[in-house]
Scaffold this active site. Structure first.
Site, PDB file in Angstrom:
ATOM      1  CE  LYS A  18      -2.350  -0.777   3.812  1.00 40.30           C
ATOM      2  NZ  LYS A  18      -1.808  -2.104   4.202  1.00 40.30           N
ATOM      3  NE  ARG A  91      -4.015  -0.786   9.983  1.00 42.39           N
ATOM      4  CZ  ARG A  91      -2.962  -0.241   9.375  1.00 42.39           C
ATOM      5  NH1 ARG A  91      -3.019   0.963   8.859  1.00 42.39           N
ATOM      6  NH2 ARG A  91      -1.847  -0.932   9.259  1.00 42.39           N
ATOM      7  NE  ARG A 130       7.138  -3.119   6.537  1.00 41.43           N
ATOM      8  CZ  ARG A 130       5.921  -2.671   6.324  1.00 41.43           C
ATOM      9  NH1 ARG A 130       5.552  -2.297   5.138  1.00 41.43           N
ATOM     10  NH2 ARG A 130       5.061  -2.604   7.320  1.00 41.43           N
ATOM     11  NE  ARG A 132       6.649  -0.100   9.913  1.00 40.04           N
ATOM     12  CZ  ARG A 132       5.480  -0.022   9.302  1.00 40.04           C
ATOM     13  NH1 ARG A 132       5.391   0.540   8.111  1.00 40.04           N
ATOM     14  NH2 ARG A 132       4.397  -0.528   9.873  1.00 40.04           N
ATOM     15  NE  ARG A 143       1.847  -4.200  11.531  1.00 42.08           N
ATOM     16  CZ  ARG A 143       2.777  -3.925  10.623  1.00 42.08           C
ATOM     17  NH1 ARG A 143       3.991  -4.377  10.782  1.00 42.08           N
ATOM     18  NH2 ARG A 143       2.472  -3.206   9.582  1.00 42.08           N
TER      19      ARG A 143
HETATM   20  P1  AMP Z   1       1.073   0.982   8.877  1.00 43.25           P
HETATM   21  O1  AMP Z   1       2.269   1.829   8.605  1.00 43.25           O
HETATM   22  O2  AMP Z   1      -0.118   1.376   8.040  1.00 43.25           O
HETATM   23  O3  AMP Z   1       1.365  -0.488   8.772  1.00 43.25           O
HETATM   24  O4  AMP Z   1       0.637   1.263  10.388  1.00 43.25           O
HETATM   25  C1  AMP Z   1       1.519   0.979  11.460  1.00 43.25           C
HETATM   26  C2  AMP Z   1       0.747   0.905  12.763  1.00 43.25           C
HETATM   27  O5  AMP Z   1       0.103   2.154  13.027  1.00 43.25           O
HETATM   28  C3  AMP Z   1      -0.368  -0.126  12.804  1.00 43.25           C
HETATM   29  O6  AMP Z   1       0.094  -1.419  13.140  1.00 43.25           O
HETATM   30  C4  AMP Z   1      -1.281   0.455  13.894  1.00 43.25           C
HETATM   31  O7  AMP Z   1      -0.746   0.225  15.184  1.00 43.25           O
HETATM   32  C5  AMP Z   1      -1.173   1.943  13.630  1.00 43.25           C
HETATM   33  N1  AMP Z   1      -2.219   2.418  12.681  1.00 43.25           N
HETATM   34  C6  AMP Z   1      -2.029   2.911  11.423  1.00 43.25           C
HETATM   35  N2  AMP Z   1      -3.185   3.237  10.842  1.00 43.25           N
HETATM   36  C7  AMP Z   1      -4.162   2.958  11.751  1.00 43.25           C
HETATM   37  C8  AMP Z   1      -5.591   3.068  11.748  1.00 43.25           C
HETATM   38  N3  AMP Z   1      -6.265   3.525  10.681  1.00 43.25           N
HETATM   39  N4  AMP Z   1      -6.245   2.683  12.877  1.00 43.25           N
HETATM   40  C9  AMP Z   1      -5.595   2.227  13.955  1.00 43.25           C
HETATM   41  N5  AMP Z   1      -4.274   2.080  14.019  1.00 43.25           N
HETATM   42  C10 AMP Z   1      -3.539   2.445  12.937  1.00 43.25           C
END
Ligand code: AMP
Length: 191
Positions: A18, A91, A130, A132, A143
């Site tokens: 994404k 989400r 990756r 992170r 996740r």
């Molecule tokens: P991402 O970079 O999109 O994988 O997001 C990393 C982390 O940020 C996720 O594992 C969640 O802990 C938090 N996060 C990101 N977007 C959301 C969302 N829309 N709702 C809740 N938590 C989020």
């Protein structure tokens, strides 16, 4: 600014690509790229109140509470005619409903809801490669579990609304990008 902005959402499991695709497509179609993950990581790095509240959830790979991310989106969603590309939001169905409300108030519409599909084993391989800080074996497992439980219903939400377009996330980034481009109906975003 286009009179008919291509307001877009990217859905899909962690690791589906994404973020990579959002950067490419946002640039090509002149959309404001909004990644809640990036915004939360920035808030955490800066030690803001939001960052402090989000930290625990991000680190363990669970979702940050809805009201925090909904408020965040409310702040960053363009208030003018600029189109947006949401990457990592909504989400939960709660978040999707809050977004619908915001768009209704602003008299805006979603043009594209793109679901980038990827199997769990492939997602796991990519995430562990990756490196992170929230991509350890334990959090990756969590996740994906969180994704299936809380975000898969969001996919169904947009499917029921007949807004969902599926794209296979398994080929190379360039092929995935081409497949996504097609869903924009050949417009180059400069209309
Ligand atoms: P991402 O970079 O999109 O994988 O997001 C990393 C982390 O940020 C996720 O594992 C969640 O802990 C938090 N996060 C990101 N977007 C959301 C969302 N829309 N709702 C809740 N938590 C989020």
């Amino acid at each position: 600014v286009s009179r008919n902005p291509m307001n877009t959402i990217f859905l899909g499991p962690p690791g589906a690509g994404k973020g990579t695709q959002a950067q490419l497509i946002a640039e090509q179609f002149r959309l404001k790229h909004i990644s809640t993950g990036d915004l939360l990581r920035k808030a955490m790095a800066e030690g803001t109140p939001l960052g402090k509240k989000a930290q625990k959830f991000v680190n363990e790979g669970s979702l940050v509470p809805d009201e925090l991310v909904i408020d965040l989106i409310r702040e960053v969603l363009p208030s003018n005619g600029t189109g947006f590309l949401l990457d990592g939001f909504p989400r939960t169905v709660e978040q999707a409903k809050a977004l619908d409300e915001m768009l209704k108030t602003e008299k805006k519409k979603l043009q594209n809801v793109i679901y980038i599909e990827l199997a769990d084993d492939e997602a796991t391989t990519r995430l562990l490669a990756r490196k992170r800080s929230d991509d350890t074996a334990e959090t990756v497992k969590n996740r994906l579990k969180v994704y299936h439980k809380q975000t898969q219903p969001v996919v169904d939400y947009y499917k029921n609304a007949k807004q969902l377009v599926k794209v296979d996330g398994s080929p190379s980034p360039d092929l995935v990008r081409k497949a996504i481009e097609k869903t924009f109906g050949g417009s180059d975003g400069h209309a």
